[in-house]
Design an enzyme around this catalytic site. Structure first.
Site, PDB file in Angstrom:
ATOM      1  N   CYS A   2     -10.182   3.456 -16.556  1.00 49.25           N
ATOM      2  CA  CYS A   2     -10.579   2.985 -17.889  1.00 49.25           C
ATOM      3  C   CYS A   2      -9.769   3.685 -18.983  1.00 49.25           C
ATOM      4  CB  CYS A   2     -12.045   3.286 -18.146  1.00 49.25           C
ATOM      5  SG  CYS A   2     -13.145   2.713 -16.874  1.00 49.25           S
ATOM      6  N   ARG A  27      -3.000   1.782 -17.145  1.00 50.86           N
ATOM      7  CA  ARG A  27      -3.942   2.593 -16.369  1.00 50.86           C
ATOM      8  C   ARG A  27      -4.706   1.747 -15.342  1.00 50.86           C
ATOM      9  NH1 ARG A  27      -5.212   7.442 -19.016  1.00 50.86           N
ATOM     10  NH2 ARG A  27      -7.347   7.446 -18.236  1.00 50.86           N
ATOM     11  N   TRP A  74     -12.313  -0.322 -15.838  1.00 50.36           N
ATOM     12  CA  TRP A  74     -12.020  -0.477 -14.412  1.00 50.36           C
ATOM     13  C   TRP A  74     -13.376  -0.322 -13.719  1.00 50.36           C
ATOM     14  CZ3 TRP A  74     -12.341   2.339  -9.827  1.00 50.36           C
ATOM     15  CH2 TRP A  74     -11.506   1.917  -8.774  1.00 50.36           C
ATOM     16  N   ASN A 100     -15.403   6.398 -19.956  1.00 55.75           N
ATOM     17  CA  ASN A 100     -14.620   6.434 -18.714  1.00 55.75           C
ATOM     18  C   ASN A 100     -15.333   7.371 -17.758  1.00 55.75           C
ATOM     19  OD1 ASN A 100     -12.783   5.148 -20.282  1.00 55.75           O
ATOM     20  ND2 ASN A 100     -11.226   6.754 -20.235  1.00 55.75           N
ATOM     21  N   GLY A 101     -15.367   7.025 -16.485  1.00 56.60           N
ATOM     22  CA  GLY A 101     -15.958   7.938 -15.506  1.00 56.60           C
ATOM     23  C   GLY A 101     -17.259   7.401 -14.941  1.00 56.60           C
ATOM     24  N   GLU A 489       6.027   5.500   2.414  1.00 55.62           N
ATOM     25  CA  GLU A 489       6.053   5.232   0.983  1.00 55.62           C
ATOM     26  C   GLU A 489       6.582   3.825   0.693  1.00 55.62           C
ATOM     27  OE1 GLU A 489       4.786   6.307  -1.588  1.00 55.62           O
ATOM     28  OE2 GLU A 489       6.038   5.565  -3.215  1.00 55.62           O
ATOM     29  N   LYS A 493       4.470   0.976  -1.320  1.00 56.52           N
ATOM     30  CA  LYS A 493       4.974   0.267  -2.518  1.00 56.52           C
ATOM     31  C   LYS A 493       4.808  -1.231  -2.341  1.00 56.52           C
ATOM     32  CE  LYS A 493       5.054   2.598  -4.845  1.00 56.52           C
ATOM     33  NZ  LYS A 493       4.809   3.971  -4.849  1.00 56.52           N
ATOM     34  N   GLU A 496       1.071  -2.342  -2.430  1.00 59.62           N
ATOM     35  CA  GLU A 496       0.454  -2.180  -3.756  1.00 59.62           C
ATOM     36  C   GLU A 496       0.772  -3.322  -4.707  1.00 59.62           C
ATOM     37  OE1 GLU A 496       2.006   1.832  -4.892  1.00 59.62           O
ATOM     38  OE2 GLU A 496      -0.059   2.116  -5.550  1.00 59.62           O
ATOM     39  N   HIS A 512       4.418   2.708  21.103  1.00 55.37           N
ATOM     40  CA  HIS A 512       3.049   3.102  21.459  1.00 55.37           C
ATOM     41  C   HIS A 512       2.008   2.183  20.814  1.00 55.37           C
ATOM     42  CE1 HIS A 512       4.607   6.642  23.415  1.00 55.37           C
ATOM     43  NE2 HIS A 512       5.303   6.913  22.328  1.00 55.37           N
ATOM     44  N   LYS A 611      -3.770   3.642 -12.630  1.00 57.58           N
ATOM     45  CA  LYS A 611      -2.701   4.643 -12.670  1.00 57.58           C
ATOM     46  C   LYS A 611      -3.251   6.048 -12.442  1.00 57.58           C
ATOM     47  CE  LYS A 611       1.570   5.840 -13.162  1.00 57.58           C
ATOM     48  NZ  LYS A 611       2.420   5.565 -11.998  1.00 57.58           N
TER      49      LYS A 611
HETATM   50  O1  M6R Z   1      -1.442  10.791 -10.130  1.00 60.19           O
HETATM   51  P1  M6R Z   1      -1.435  11.107  -8.667  1.00 60.19           P
HETATM   52  O2  M6R Z   1      -0.065  11.384  -8.157  1.00 60.19           O
HETATM   53  O3  M6R Z   1      -2.396  12.180  -8.295  1.00 60.19           O
HETATM   54  O4  M6R Z   1      -1.925   9.769  -7.987  1.00 60.19           O
HETATM   55  C1  M6R Z   1      -2.124   9.669  -6.610  1.00 60.19           C
HETATM   56  C2  M6R Z   1      -2.211   8.232  -6.195  1.00 60.19           C
HETATM   57  O5  M6R Z   1      -3.305   7.608  -6.805  1.00 60.19           O
HETATM   58  C3  M6R Z   1      -0.941   7.457  -6.554  1.00 60.19           C
HETATM   59  O6  M6R Z   1       0.189   8.057  -6.000  1.00 60.19           O
HETATM   60  C4  M6R Z   1      -1.030   6.001  -6.067  1.00 60.19           C
HETATM   61  O7  M6R Z   1      -0.985   5.944  -4.685  1.00 60.19           O
HETATM   62  C5  M6R Z   1       0.068   5.194  -6.734  1.00 60.19           C
HETATM   63  N1  M6R Z   1      -0.432   3.941  -7.146  1.00 60.19           N
HETATM   64  C6  M6R Z   1       1.263   5.030  -5.880  1.00 60.19           C
HETATM   65  O8  M6R Z   1       2.178   4.096  -6.310  1.00 60.19           O
END
Ligand code: M6R
Length: 616
Positions: A2, A27, A74, A100-101, A489, A493, A496, A512, A611
């Site tokens: 949020c 965010r 959010w 937020n929270g 990674e 990507k 996501e 395996h 974010k």
């Molecule tokens: O801000 P942080 O690096 O602690 O965030 C961790 C994850 O939430 C963050 O890396 C998330 O996986 C991203 N969306 C990756 O692209």
């Protein structure tokens, strides 16, 4: 997650708040709302959807007020809907809140308030909090609005950043924070409130970051009055000079922030190295480490904690530190670490990695590690973030603001910092010869140029390859050694931002299990640089080919063996194996980006993602 924006001053509050919410879109959110002070009334507009959907229903509020606040939500408690969107208004219609929270004990309070006759119109915990404030004012005729907010906050537990307005206290904004960030921008006869400084950076360079457990009452008449929520002790604010510029948070001609950030990597890696890597003198200077070098070197073990992409960086950090410094390293998801009573003592070092510096699980894991006596070192991108403040020491990655939800440049800068740490420790404890140290730091220094080269030479190729996979349902990513986490990674990507299911595996693990998935419809990205188990990877490639999998191979320039078998080839410049994930990540980021763009996905704000993950 949020986002909050608040304003009191002489400008049109609607414009300030709406433009601020646009800046916080990165965010991640699913609904948006705004409330403006209108004499002794509130004007409220809120809706499920994006800020532009809010604008469509609220243009009548333009130019109507100089005081207001807005929110991007959010969803946590209750589905994304108009009703659950913020702001929420108290039963008597006088108090408005954005939050937020999560208020963890909202249910108990809701039951109590319901018994007192309060009615709830949403499923949110936030609506409970605003009615608790009303209730406390109802039953304590002698307390004012900020005091009621403070009393209410002492009744709740959980995590929050809030901004509250009261119709009977015109021009006053009450803000508070516990676990979610909140910044106050100090303008000339105007004040801004926001979840980060981006909504107000064009108006002022002076800001106060509210500390954990603090609240502030803000008005043009009395300025900013900061108190401790628990006992009302007055706090003298520390005013920070913002280094953030407007240019850094705009797209600068790119279609998406993610593409801009991918292309910024030669600079961001250079910025990470700047002032730290002095090749000619043969030294690595890291202020954060220097004072603690002995402690780091004497560590019985180092535990790296992180989430998501930062966790992948941590895995590569493990390879780097174990190879060069010969200190045992464990890498843990912060969310698992904190709940499993790990063996951590005062002889341990914990390295916490976080781009945002606000990730709730990483924060909680740090607190636990500190309670067990460990020395906690932070690697963060966001300056002055919560994690950078609670760690004992640390290094900023200096990648600049990362707005795209999918982390790109922050990841390669995390790898760069981890490389510096591993090489510095290795040199200091004698595991790395001077000659080897010099060779490696020379290569590290060359990385920004190589990243520039890989961007120039692979962008068009990758864009073209991506077209062939628009309809893919699944992807496998394979790599060995340092490039196994790079494969993880790459897969993260893709899933996501394109919503294609993707898995990363160590290439040798394929037989395996995952090999059962391979047929002519399965695209497999394989990272196969010359250094690092190349012969073994060649065998893996053959095994895939024999099962008709579609191979996209990332190879070093001039490679013929893997390239001759692969369906699609992406070449990248050679470097030491330990740095190859930094270079290989670039085409992987581009591949995910272009596939997502071709599929029409919202690259910068992928569905359901945020974010900064400030809830557990
Ligand atoms: O801000 P942080 O690096 O602690 O965030 C961790 C994850 O939430 C963050 O890396 C998330 O996986 C991203 N969306 C990756 O692209």
């Amino acid at each position: 997650m949020c986002g909050i924006v608040g304003y009191t001053g002489f400008q049109d509050a609607y414009e300030v708040v709406i433009n601020g919410l646009r800046r916080l879109e990165y965010r991640g959110y699913d609904s948006a709302g705004i409330v403006l002070e209108q004499g002794t009334n509130f004007d409220v507009a809120k809706t499920k959807g994006k800020v532009e959907d809010l604008v469509a229903i609220s243009k009548n509020l333009i130019g109507k007020s100089h005081v207001g606040m807005g929110h991007t939500r959010w969803a946590t408690h209750g589905v994304p809907s108009d009703r659950n969107s913020h702001p929420h208004i108290s039963n008597n219609g006088k108090i408005a809140i954005v939050h937020n929270g999560i208020i963890e004990n909202y249910d108990t309070i809701k039951t109590m308030l319901t018994e007192k006759g309060f009615v709830f119109h949403s499923e949110t915990d936030t609506e409970v909090l605003v009615n608790l404030i009303q209730y406390l004012m109802d039953i304590n005729a002698d307390i004012d609005f900020p005091t009621a907010v403070r009393y209410a906050l002492n009744e709740v537990y959980g995590a929050y950043a809030i901004t509250v307005m009261h119709e009977d206290f015109p021009g006053v904004l009450v803000v508070a924070r516990l676990g979610s960030p909140l910044a106050i921008g100090l303008g000339n006869n105007e004040y801004f409130i926001a979840s980060d400084a981006s909504p107000f950076v064009e108006f002022t360079k002076e800001a106060v970051y509210l500390e954990e457990g603090h609240m502030a009452t803000i008005s043009l008449e009395h300025g900013v009055d900061i108190r401790n929520i628990k006992d009302n002790v007055k706090i003298i604010p520390e005013v920070q000079q913002l280094k953030l510029s407007l240019e850094q948070i705009e797209k600068g001609g790119y279609e998406h922030f993610m593409l801009k950030e991918i292309f910024e990597q030669p600079k961001s890696i250079h910025d990470t190295l700047r002032g730290r890597l002095l090749v000619e003198e043969g030294i690595i200077k890291m202020a954060g480490i220097w004072d603690h070098l002995e402690r780091l070197n004497q560590a019985q073990k180092i535990t790296i904690i992180a989430c998501g992409t930062s966790w992948h960086a941590g895995l590569i950090g493990e390879y780097l530190i174990e190879e060069f410094a010969r200190i045992p390293v464990e890498v843990e998801y912060a969310s698992e670490f904190r709940y499993r009573n790990p063996i951590i003592t005062d002889k341990d070092i914990v390295i916490a990695i976080s781009q945002s510096g606000e990730t709730a699980d990483t924060m909680a894991a740090i607190k636990m590690a500190k309670e067990k006596g460990a020395f906690v070192y932070g690697i963060c991108n966001v300056v002055d973030s919560s994690i950078s403040r609670v760690t004992d020491a640390g290094s900023y990655t200096h990648a600049g603001p990362e707005i795209g939800v999918a982390s790109t440049k922050a990841f390669t800068s995390q790898l760069t910092v981890l490389s510096l740490i591993a090489l510095k420790l290795g040199k200091h404890n004698g595991n790395l010869s001077n000659q080897e140290f010099m060779r490696l730091i020379t290569e590290l220094d060359a990385l920004p140029k190589k990243v520039e080269e890989v961007l120039e030479t692979t962008n068009d190729i990758v864009k073209d390859i991506a077209k062939h996979f628009i309809g893919a349902q699944n992807f496998l990513y394979l790599g060995r050694g340092y490039n196994f986490p790079a494969a993880l990674e790459g897969a993260l990507k893709l899933k996501e931002i394109s919503y294609i299911h993707a898995e990363g595996y160590p290439a040798a693990e394929m037989k395996h299990g995952p090999i059962a998935l391979i047929d002519e419809n399965m695209p497999i990205v394989i990272i196969a640089p010359k250094q690092g188990h190349y012969d073994k990877i060649v065998s893996n490639v053959q095994e895939i080919k024999a099962r008709k999998g579609k191979i996209i191979a990332l190879v070093n320039k001039g490679d013929t063996q893997v390239a001759s078998v692969a369906d699609y080839v992406i070449e990248f410049p050679e470097t030491s194996e330990c740095f190859s994930p930094i270079i290989a990540s670039i085409p992987l980021q581009l591949l995910a980006y272009y596939i997502a763009v071709y599929r029409g996905a919202n690259v910068d704000q992928p569905r359901n993602l945020a974010k900064s993950v400030t809830v557990e």
